[in-house]
Design an enzyme around this catalytic site. Structure first.
Site, PDB file in Angstrom:
ATOM      1  N   CYS A   1     -10.926   3.492  -0.452  1.00  0.00           N
ATOM      2  CA  CYS A   1      -9.509   3.631   0.454  1.00  0.00           C
ATOM      3  C   CYS A   1      -9.156   3.014   1.605  1.00  0.00           C
ATOM      4  CB  CYS A   1      -9.160   5.443   0.329  1.00  0.00           C
ATOM      5  SG  CYS A   1      -7.680   5.467   1.692  1.00  0.00           S
ATOM      6  N   THR A   2      -7.999   2.361   0.883  1.00  0.00           N
ATOM      7  CA  THR A   2      -8.030   0.997   2.536  1.00  0.00           C
ATOM      8  C   THR A   2      -7.310   1.897   3.666  1.00  0.00           C
ATOM      9  OG1 THR A   2      -5.833   0.726   1.419  1.00  0.00           O
ATOM     10  CG2 THR A   2      -7.282  -0.323   0.387  1.00  0.00           C
TER      11      THR A   2
ATOM     12  N   ASP B   1       1.152  -1.035  -0.003  1.00  0.00           N
ATOM     13  CA  ASP B   1      -0.478  -0.253   0.116  1.00  0.00           C
ATOM     14  C   ASP B   1       0.205   1.123  -0.236  1.00  0.00           C
ATOM     15  OD1 ASP B   1      -2.115   1.769   0.252  1.00  0.00           O
ATOM     16  OD2 ASP B   1      -2.049   1.418   2.322  1.00  0.00           O
ATOM     17  N   SER B   2       0.332   2.528  -0.443  1.00  0.00           N
ATOM     18  CA  SER B   2       1.120   3.432  -0.215  1.00  0.00           C
ATOM     19  C   SER B   2       1.593   4.060   1.503  1.00  0.00           C
ATOM     20  CB  SER B   2       0.053   4.879  -0.850  1.00  0.00           C
ATOM     21  OG  SER B   2      -0.952   4.919  -0.173  1.00  0.00           O
TER      22      SER B   2
ATOM     23  N   CYS C   1      -4.789  -1.231  -2.304  1.00  0.00           N
ATOM     24  CA  CYS C   1      -4.432   0.320  -2.243  1.00  0.00           C
ATOM     25  C   CYS C   1      -5.473   0.619  -3.402  1.00  0.00           C
ATOM     26  CB  CYS C   1      -3.173   0.694  -2.319  1.00  0.00           C
ATOM     27  SG  CYS C   1      -3.210   2.403  -3.011  1.00  0.00           S
TER      28      CYS C   1
HETATM   29  N1  DGL Z   1      -4.554   2.940   0.327  1.00  0.00           N
HETATM   30  C1  DGL Z   1      -4.832   4.209  -0.718  1.00  0.00           C
HETATM   31  C2  DGL Z   1      -5.370   3.664  -1.319  1.00  0.00           C
HETATM   32  O1  DGL Z   1      -6.908   2.574  -1.054  1.00  0.00           O
HETATM   33  C3  DGL Z   1      -4.784   5.124  -1.326  1.00  0.00           C
HETATM   34  C4  DGL Z   1      -3.850   6.307  -0.126  1.00  0.00           C
HETATM   35  C5  DGL Z   1      -2.743   7.623  -0.518  1.00  0.00           C
HETATM   36  O2  DGL Z   1      -1.815   7.112  -0.418  1.00  0.00           O
HETATM   37  O3  DGL Z   1      -3.208   8.632  -0.782  1.00  0.00           O
HETATM   38  O4  DGL Z   1      -6.476   4.715  -2.392  1.00  0.00           O
END
Ligand code: DGL
Length: 264
Positions: A189-190, A15-16, A78
């Site tokens: 968004c996770t 994930d980010s 993500c």
């Molecule tokens: N957790 C990520 C998602 O599901 C994104 C959060 C991000 O880096 O902006 O989209």
């Protein structure tokens, strides 16, 4: 007995940042005999306000790191990275069981009662063709309203899962979308499932369902691994490893805290 070496490898998650731990939580629950390695790219977070090319580059880099470590399957946990890069990842690693995550619009529509469905996601996810195609599938069946949430994932990255700043965020960016007709909020968004307990509190006694795609994604990952006979049938001790590009112990500590936090 044939010894399947690949089966001994952990399942990779990326994930980010720390958001994908909401999906890992579901996977750990339904695959208790498997090992996991989770890579959070917090140093480069947020992905959701970057351009597509940059997100692809970052995602490929993280996946390469996990591949070098050795993984038997991968969850791109993500929504943003999935929409920007999953197609190419499938081409790059055709033999790897790989799942991405997308906003859980389908389950929201399947219980649709005629009101409004809000989809909270990063601005990048909402801009992508993949999201427009997904909306296109359901727009005749339900009233779906995308809500871009720049700045929301940061609360989770910093471990702020409640409090007045979060209330101020919801008041400014979410409340304008809430009407008497709002029936479901999809957390696209996770990172957002970790904010669910506080979001419920914020919504007060409004009858609004809050859903996300973590369990659906974890089940799909399990199915793909099972298909390739890569799951342990026997009971064994589970190992979970967290890695983070930030290289700070506090990010690892926060990762464990999030994994153990009840959020449903
Ligand atoms: N957790 C990520 C998602 O599901 C994104 C959060 C991000 O880096 O902006 O989209």
């Amino acid at each position: 007995m044939e010894h399947n070496k690949e089966k001994e490898l952990p399942i990779g998650f990326m994930d980010s940042g720390l958001g994908g731990i909401s999906v890992l939580k579901a996977a750990v629950q339904i695959m208790p005999n498997e090992d996991f390695i989770y890579y959070g790219d917090s140093k480069n977070a947020p992905y959701g306000v970057k351009d597509r090319e940059k997100i692809r580059e970052l995602t490929f880099h993280v996946v390469e790191t996990l591949m070098k470590r050795g993984i038997k399957g991968l969850a791109v946990a993500c929504n943003t990275a999935t929409s920007a890069a999953v197609k190419d990842l499938r081409l790059m690693y055709p033999d790897l069981p790989l799942v991405g995550i997308e906003p859980a619009i389908k389950p929201a529509v399947s219980q649709y009662k005629g009101g409004e469905i809000l989809v909270l996601a990063t601005p990048m996810t909402i801009r992508q063709e993949k999201f427009h195609n997904l909306l296109g599938l359901y727009k005749e069946q339900a009233h779906i309203i995308p809500v871009p949430c720049a700045g929301l994932m940061e609360f989770v990255e910093e471990g702020h899962l409640d409090g007045e700043f979060l209330d101020a965020y919801f008041s400014k960016y979410l409340l304008p979308y809430i009407t008497d007709k709002t029936e479901t909020i999809v957390l696209g968004c996770t990172h957002y499932p970790f904010l669910r307990p506080h979001l419920r509190e914020f919504l007060g006694n409004r009858q609004i369902e809050i859903i996300d795609g973590s369990m659906g994604t974890a089940k799909e990952l399990k199915r793909r691994l099972g298909e390739k006979n890569l799951l342990h049938a026997e009971k064994r001790e589970q190992q979970i490893i967290f890695e983070n590009s930030m290289e700070k112990q506090e990010m690892i500590d926060l990762s464990w805290k999030l994994l153990r936090l009840p959020i449903d």
